[in-house]
Enzyme design. Structure first.
Site, PDB file in Angstrom:
ATOM      1  N   SER A   1      -3.574  -8.904   0.701  1.00  0.00           N
ATOM      2  CA  SER A   1      -3.894  -8.289  -0.583  1.00  0.00           C
ATOM      3  C   SER A   1      -5.338  -8.579  -0.965  1.00  0.00           C
ATOM      4  O   SER A   1      -5.723  -9.745  -1.122  1.00  0.00           O
ATOM      5  CB  SER A   1      -2.967  -8.832  -1.671  1.00  0.00           C
ATOM      6  OG  SER A   1      -3.496  -8.491  -2.931  1.00  0.00           O
TER       7      SER A   1
ATOM      8  N   HIS B   1      -3.337  -4.377   1.676  1.00  0.00           N
ATOM      9  CA  HIS B   1      -2.528  -4.198   0.468  1.00  0.00           C
ATOM     10  C   HIS B   1      -3.441  -4.077  -0.749  1.00  0.00           C
ATOM     11  O   HIS B   1      -4.304  -4.917  -0.985  1.00  0.00           O
ATOM     12  CB  HIS B   1      -1.586  -5.397   0.317  1.00  0.00           C
ATOM     13  CG  HIS B   1      -0.601  -5.272  -0.801  1.00  0.00           C
ATOM     14  ND1 HIS B   1       0.582  -4.571  -0.676  1.00  0.00           N
ATOM     15  CD2 HIS B   1      -0.628  -5.759  -2.061  1.00  0.00           C
ATOM     16  CE1 HIS B   1       1.248  -4.650  -1.819  1.00  0.00           C
ATOM     17  NE2 HIS B   1       0.537  -5.362  -2.683  1.00  0.00           N
TER      18      HIS B   1
ATOM     19  N   ASP C   1      -3.675  -3.599  -4.816  1.00  0.00           N
ATOM     20  CA  ASP C   1      -2.929  -3.787  -6.062  1.00  0.00           C
ATOM     21  C   ASP C   1      -3.633  -3.114  -7.226  1.00  0.00           C
ATOM     22  O   ASP C   1      -4.693  -3.569  -7.666  1.00  0.00           O
ATOM     23  CB  ASP C   1      -2.819  -5.287  -6.371  1.00  0.00           C
ATOM     24  CG  ASP C   1      -1.879  -5.989  -5.407  1.00  0.00           C
ATOM     25  OD1 ASP C   1      -0.717  -5.553  -5.298  1.00  0.00           O
ATOM     26  OD2 ASP C   1      -2.308  -6.958  -4.759  1.00  0.00           O
TER      27      ASP C   1
ATOM     28  N   MET D   1      -3.374  -2.187 -11.195  1.00  0.00           N
ATOM     29  CA  MET D   1      -2.672  -2.600 -12.422  1.00  0.00           C
ATOM     30  C   MET D   1      -3.276  -1.884 -13.620  1.00  0.00           C
ATOM     31  O   MET D   1      -4.479  -1.608 -13.630  1.00  0.00           O
ATOM     32  CB  MET D   1      -2.832  -4.108 -12.625  1.00  0.00           C
ATOM     33  CG  MET D   1      -2.399  -4.938 -11.451  1.00  0.00           C
ATOM     34  SD  MET D   1      -2.709  -6.680 -11.775  1.00  0.00           S
ATOM     35  CE  MET D   1      -2.320  -7.370 -10.159  1.00  0.00           C
TER      36      MET D   1
ATOM     37  N   HIS E   1      -0.073  -0.455  -3.847  1.00  0.00           N
ATOM     38  CA  HIS E   1       0.987  -0.947  -4.732  1.00  0.00           C
ATOM     39  C   HIS E   1       0.565  -0.661  -6.172  1.00  0.00           C
ATOM     40  O   HIS E   1      -0.334  -1.313  -6.700  1.00  0.00           O
ATOM     41  CB  HIS E   1       1.155  -2.457  -4.468  1.00  0.00           C
ATOM     42  CG  HIS E   1       2.143  -3.128  -5.359  1.00  0.00           C
ATOM     43  ND1 HIS E   1       2.213  -4.501  -5.481  1.00  0.00           N
ATOM     44  CD2 HIS E   1       3.125  -2.642  -6.164  1.00  0.00           C
ATOM     45  CE1 HIS E   1       3.179  -4.823  -6.320  1.00  0.00           C
ATOM     46  NE2 HIS E   1       3.740  -3.720  -6.758  1.00  0.00           N
TER      47      HIS E   1
ATOM     48  N   MET F   1       9.446  -8.071  -4.905  1.00  0.00           N
ATOM     49  CA  MET F   1       8.456  -8.994  -5.477  1.00  0.00           C
ATOM     50  C   MET F   1       8.971 -10.430  -5.401  1.00  0.00           C
ATOM     51  O   MET F   1      10.110 -10.717  -5.778  1.00  0.00           O
ATOM     52  CB  MET F   1       8.164  -8.650  -6.951  1.00  0.00           C
ATOM     53  CG  MET F   1       7.390  -7.367  -7.196  1.00  0.00           C
ATOM     54  SD  MET F   1       5.804  -7.202  -6.337  1.00  0.00           S
ATOM     55  CE  MET F   1       4.900  -8.646  -6.894  1.00  0.00           C
TER      56      MET F   1
ATOM     57  N   ASP G   1       6.112  -9.439  -1.482  1.00  0.00           N
ATOM     58  CA  ASP G   1       4.788  -9.583  -2.089  1.00  0.00           C
ATOM     59  C   ASP G   1       4.852 -10.615  -3.208  1.00  0.00           C
ATOM     60  O   ASP G   1       5.649 -10.479  -4.140  1.00  0.00           O
ATOM     61  CB  ASP G   1       4.394  -8.209  -2.658  1.00  0.00           C
ATOM     62  CG  ASP G   1       3.035  -8.191  -3.329  1.00  0.00           C
ATOM     63  OD1 ASP G   1       2.254  -9.142  -3.146  1.00  0.00           O
ATOM     64  OD2 ASP G   1       2.768  -7.193  -4.031  1.00  0.00           O
TER      65      ASP G   1
HETATM   66  C1  DX5 Z   1       0.861  -9.544  -7.622  1.00  0.00           C
HETATM   67  C2  DX5 Z   1       0.355  -8.597  -6.583  1.00  0.00           C
HETATM   68  C3  DX5 Z   1       0.257  -9.217  -5.265  1.00  0.00           C
HETATM   69  C4  DX5 Z   1      -0.699 -10.370  -5.198  1.00  0.00           C
HETATM   70  C5  DX5 Z   1      -0.097 -11.368  -4.271  1.00  0.00           C
HETATM   71  O1  DX5 Z   1       1.120  -8.900  -8.780  1.00  0.00           O
HETATM   72  O2  DX5 Z   1       1.211  -7.471  -6.442  1.00  0.00           O
HETATM   73  O3  DX5 Z   1       0.008  -8.300  -4.224  1.00  0.00           O
HETATM   74  O4  DX5 Z   1      -1.986 -10.029  -4.758  1.00  0.00           O
HETATM   75  O5  DX5 Z   1      -0.821 -12.510  -4.359  1.00  0.00           O
HETATM   76  P1  DX5 Z   1      -0.381 -13.899  -3.733  1.00  0.00           P
HETATM   77  O6  DX5 Z   1      -0.128 -13.675  -2.270  1.00  0.00           O
HETATM   78  O7  DX5 Z   1      -1.551 -14.750  -4.011  1.00  0.00           O
HETATM   79  O8  DX5 Z   1       0.862 -14.347  -4.457  1.00  0.00           O
HETATM   80 ZN    ZN Z   2       1.026  -6.209  -4.547  1.00  0.00          ZN
END
Ligand code: DX5
Ligand code: ZN
Length: 216
Positions: free
Chosen positions: A8, A33, A35, A37, A66, A137, A175
């Site tokens: 990610s 990956h 992310d 938001m 994602h 998750m 994830d």
């Molecule tokens: C969290 C994200 C993840 C995040 C994972 O909301 O969807 O993809 O980057 O991070 P780690 O591996 O540090 O938990």
């Molecule tokens: Zn993610």
């Protein structure tokens, strides 16, 4: 079988993304990956399509996008325009999930559905047949570097049973909170794809960390 690894970039160095993407291109990572938001579905804002466009131009691996946003169906064409391979939408964000999944497929991407820690695996029974992947998750979405929720292991086992009983070949991705310890337990429980942010980018040697996850 070794898991696929999808680092990610949320934990990458945002002041020099090109350098980190180059590292990922040279690594054993299978996917990148991404992310996204919106500050509404999750209590954080990461980055949007103007940034993703540049990431996509540099990335030589398939993009696993994602979306942690409300109404993700509004952005199917934007995600497609980045050349994304997988588009993950949250179960909790889609009242008309079946329609959204078909739209993602019609747009030429692989549809994946993500479930939050409090969402039961059993709710996916009527959609798994249409999915390329289910993303479970391991933390509440919104931030990197959080502590893994142990119950995720049981959810992966349960999902593996559900997929087998439906004859679905959907992949299981996990994830949040994935590292070598949790990753090993997840693979044993039936996970096919491991996402890792902190475990990769905080490691002294990120390429080695990716190779270690890949060898689980
Ligand atoms: C969290 C994200 C993840 C995040 C994972 O909301 O969807 O993809 O980057 O991070 P780690 O591996 O540090 O938990
Ligand atoms: Zn993610």
């Amino acid at each position: 079988m070794n898991p696929l690894v999808s680092p990610s970039i949320l934990s990458a160095n945002f002041s020099n993304l090109a350098e980190d993407i180059d590292m990922l291109n040279r690594s054993e990572a299978d996917w990148l990956h991404i992310d996204i938001m919106d500050g509404v579905f999750v209590p954080n804002i990461s980055f949007g399509f103007p940034v993703l466009k540049h990431v996509a131009a540099l990335a030589e691996k398939p993009l696993d996008v994602h979306l942690m946003i409300v109404q993700p169906e509004k952005f199917i064409s934007e995600v497609k325009a980045t050349g994304a391979y997988v588009m993950n939408v949250h179960y909790e964000a889609c009242p008309h999930l079946h329609r959204v999944v078909q739209q993602i497929r019609d747009a030429g991407m692989q549809p994946a559905v993500t479930i939050n820690p409090a969402t039961p695996v059993s709710l996916l029974k009527d959609i798994v047949g249409d999915l390329y992947m289910v993303l479970v998750m391991g933390v509440n979405p919104g931030f990197g570097g959080q502590k893994f929720i142990p119950h995720t292991i049981e959810k992966v086992r349960e999902l593996r049973d559900l997929l087998d009983s439906c004859g679905s070949r959907a992949l299981i991705e996990v994830d949040g909170g994935v590292n070598l310890q949790t990753g090993a337990r997840l693979v044993e429980a039936g996970a096919d794809v491991l996402v890792a942010g902190n475990a990769v980018f905080s490691a002294p040697d990120p390429m080695e960390a990716i190779a270690a996850l890949k060898s689980l």
